[in-house]
Scaffold this motif. Structure first.
Motif, PDB file in Angstrom:
ATOM      1  N   THR A  90     -11.706  -0.390  11.890  1.00 26.67           N
ATOM      2  CA  THR A  90     -10.373   0.212  11.784  1.00 26.67           C
ATOM      3  C   THR A  90      -9.433  -0.674  10.971  1.00 26.67           C
ATOM      4  N   HIS A  93     -10.466  -0.766   7.279  1.00 27.68           N
ATOM      5  CA  HIS A  93     -10.031   0.465   6.607  1.00 27.68           C
ATOM      6  C   HIS A  93      -8.551   0.382   6.264  1.00 27.68           C
ATOM      7  N   LYS A 105     -18.627  -0.024  10.435  1.00 26.85           N
ATOM      8  CA  LYS A 105     -18.731   1.356  10.929  1.00 26.85           C
ATOM      9  C   LYS A 105     -20.198   1.758  11.048  1.00 26.85           C
ATOM     10  N   THR A 106     -20.991   1.465  10.047  1.00 24.33           N
ATOM     11  CA  THR A 106     -22.418   1.818  10.063  1.00 24.33           C
ATOM     12  C   THR A 106     -23.153   1.100  11.188  1.00 24.33           C
ATOM     13  N   GLU A 109     -22.199   2.760  14.404  1.00 22.15           N
ATOM     14  CA  GLU A 109     -22.854   4.075  14.518  1.00 22.15           C
ATOM     15  C   GLU A 109     -24.317   3.920  14.918  1.00 22.15           C
ATOM     16  N   TYR A 167     -14.739   5.434  18.515  1.00 20.92           N
ATOM     17  CA  TYR A 167     -15.452   6.020  17.387  1.00 20.92           C
ATOM     18  C   TYR A 167     -14.886   7.406  17.057  1.00 20.92           C
ATOM     19  N   GLN A 168     -14.623   8.209  18.066  1.00 23.76           N
ATOM     20  CA  GLN A 168     -14.011   9.525  17.837  1.00 23.76           C
ATOM     21  C   GLN A 168     -12.670   9.381  17.142  1.00 23.76           C
ATOM     22  N   LEU A 171     -13.155   8.321  13.426  1.00 23.71           N
ATOM     23  CA  LEU A 171     -13.548   9.453  12.578  1.00 23.71           C
ATOM     24  C   LEU A 171     -12.346  10.344  12.263  1.00 23.71           C
ATOM     25  N   LYS A 172     -11.516  10.563  13.257  1.00 28.31           N
ATOM     26  CA  LYS A 172     -10.320  11.405  13.058  1.00 28.31           C
ATOM     27  C   LYS A 172      -9.317  10.728  12.114  1.00 28.31           C
ATOM     28  N   ASP A 173      -9.082   9.442  12.313  1.00 26.46           N
ATOM     29  CA  ASP A 173      -8.069   8.723  11.526  1.00 26.46           C
ATOM     30  C   ASP A 173      -8.508   8.408  10.097  1.00 26.46           C
ATOM     31  N   CYS A 174      -9.810   8.293   9.870  1.00 26.72           N
ATOM     32  CA  CYS A 174     -10.294   7.845   8.568  1.00 26.72           C
ATOM     33  C   CYS A 174     -10.809   8.988   7.696  1.00 26.72           C
ATOM     34  N   HIS A 175     -10.565  10.201   8.101  1.00 25.96           N
ATOM     35  CA  HIS A 175     -11.004  11.326   7.279  1.00 25.96           C
ATOM     36  C   HIS A 175      -9.848  12.186   6.852  1.00 25.96           C
TER      37      HIS A 175
END
Length: 175
Positions: A90, A93, A105-106, A109, A167-168, A171-175
């Protein structure tokens, strides 16, 4: 540094996986609240070491340097590391460091996927969410007591849930 000593790792010169994971998590959180770049740099170094040394399915053995006869997975170390790596991603990014962001991130995941696929207590009489956690291996092994070897650990479950929620949000903040 004055001295290296461990009570939960294999040896004073080895790397206890959950200790390394807590280092990633703790220094990242310290950066979150202080914005002191030294904490972020330390978290990055710890994360890079962890990623370079975790083998196989992204769930480490309880100690990275323990000999083969003492190998035992620790899902709690993986859960703590995943939570720390997501938080670290985070910040990477936000600071426009795409390669570090992607690396952390990878790794998170892959760790979460491994925990879900192979360590989640699905259809098991186990009381916890994750199986195959390792508490204090040296003390348990020395005392012939398996209560903290290959078990569910409440802190592993806590950090697993925290990692999933982070993680959720990532995904929401970085897309």
């Amino acid at each position: 540094m004055i001295k290296r000593i461990t009570y939960q790792g294999y040896a004073n010169e080895s790397t206890w996986a959950r200790g390394e994971a807590w280092g990633i998590y703790g220094f990242t959180m310290s950066y979150r609240y202080t914005k002191d770049a030294r904490f972020l740099e330390t978290a990055e170094k710890l994360a890079d070491y962890y990623i370079d040394h975790v083998r196989g399915d992204w769930v480490p053995n309880w100690d990275f340097q323990a000999p083969e006869q003492y190998k035992q997975k620790d899902s709690s170390a993986a859960a703590v590391a995943a939570a720390g790596l997501i938080e670290l991603a985070t910040f990477e990014h936000a600071q426009h460091h795409p390669l570090r962001f992607l690396a952390y991130k990878t790794a998170a995941e892959r760790t979460l996927n491994a925990l879900y696929q192979s360590y989640l207590s699905k259809d098991s009489p186990n009381w916890g969410l994750l199986t195959h956690g390792t508490g204090n291996y040296p003390a348990s092994y020395k005392n012939n007591d398996s209560r903290e070897i290959d078990v569910s650990l409440v802190y592993g479950d806590y950090f697993f849930l925290q990692a999933v929620l982070r993680y959720q949000k990532l995904l929401k903040d970085c897309h």
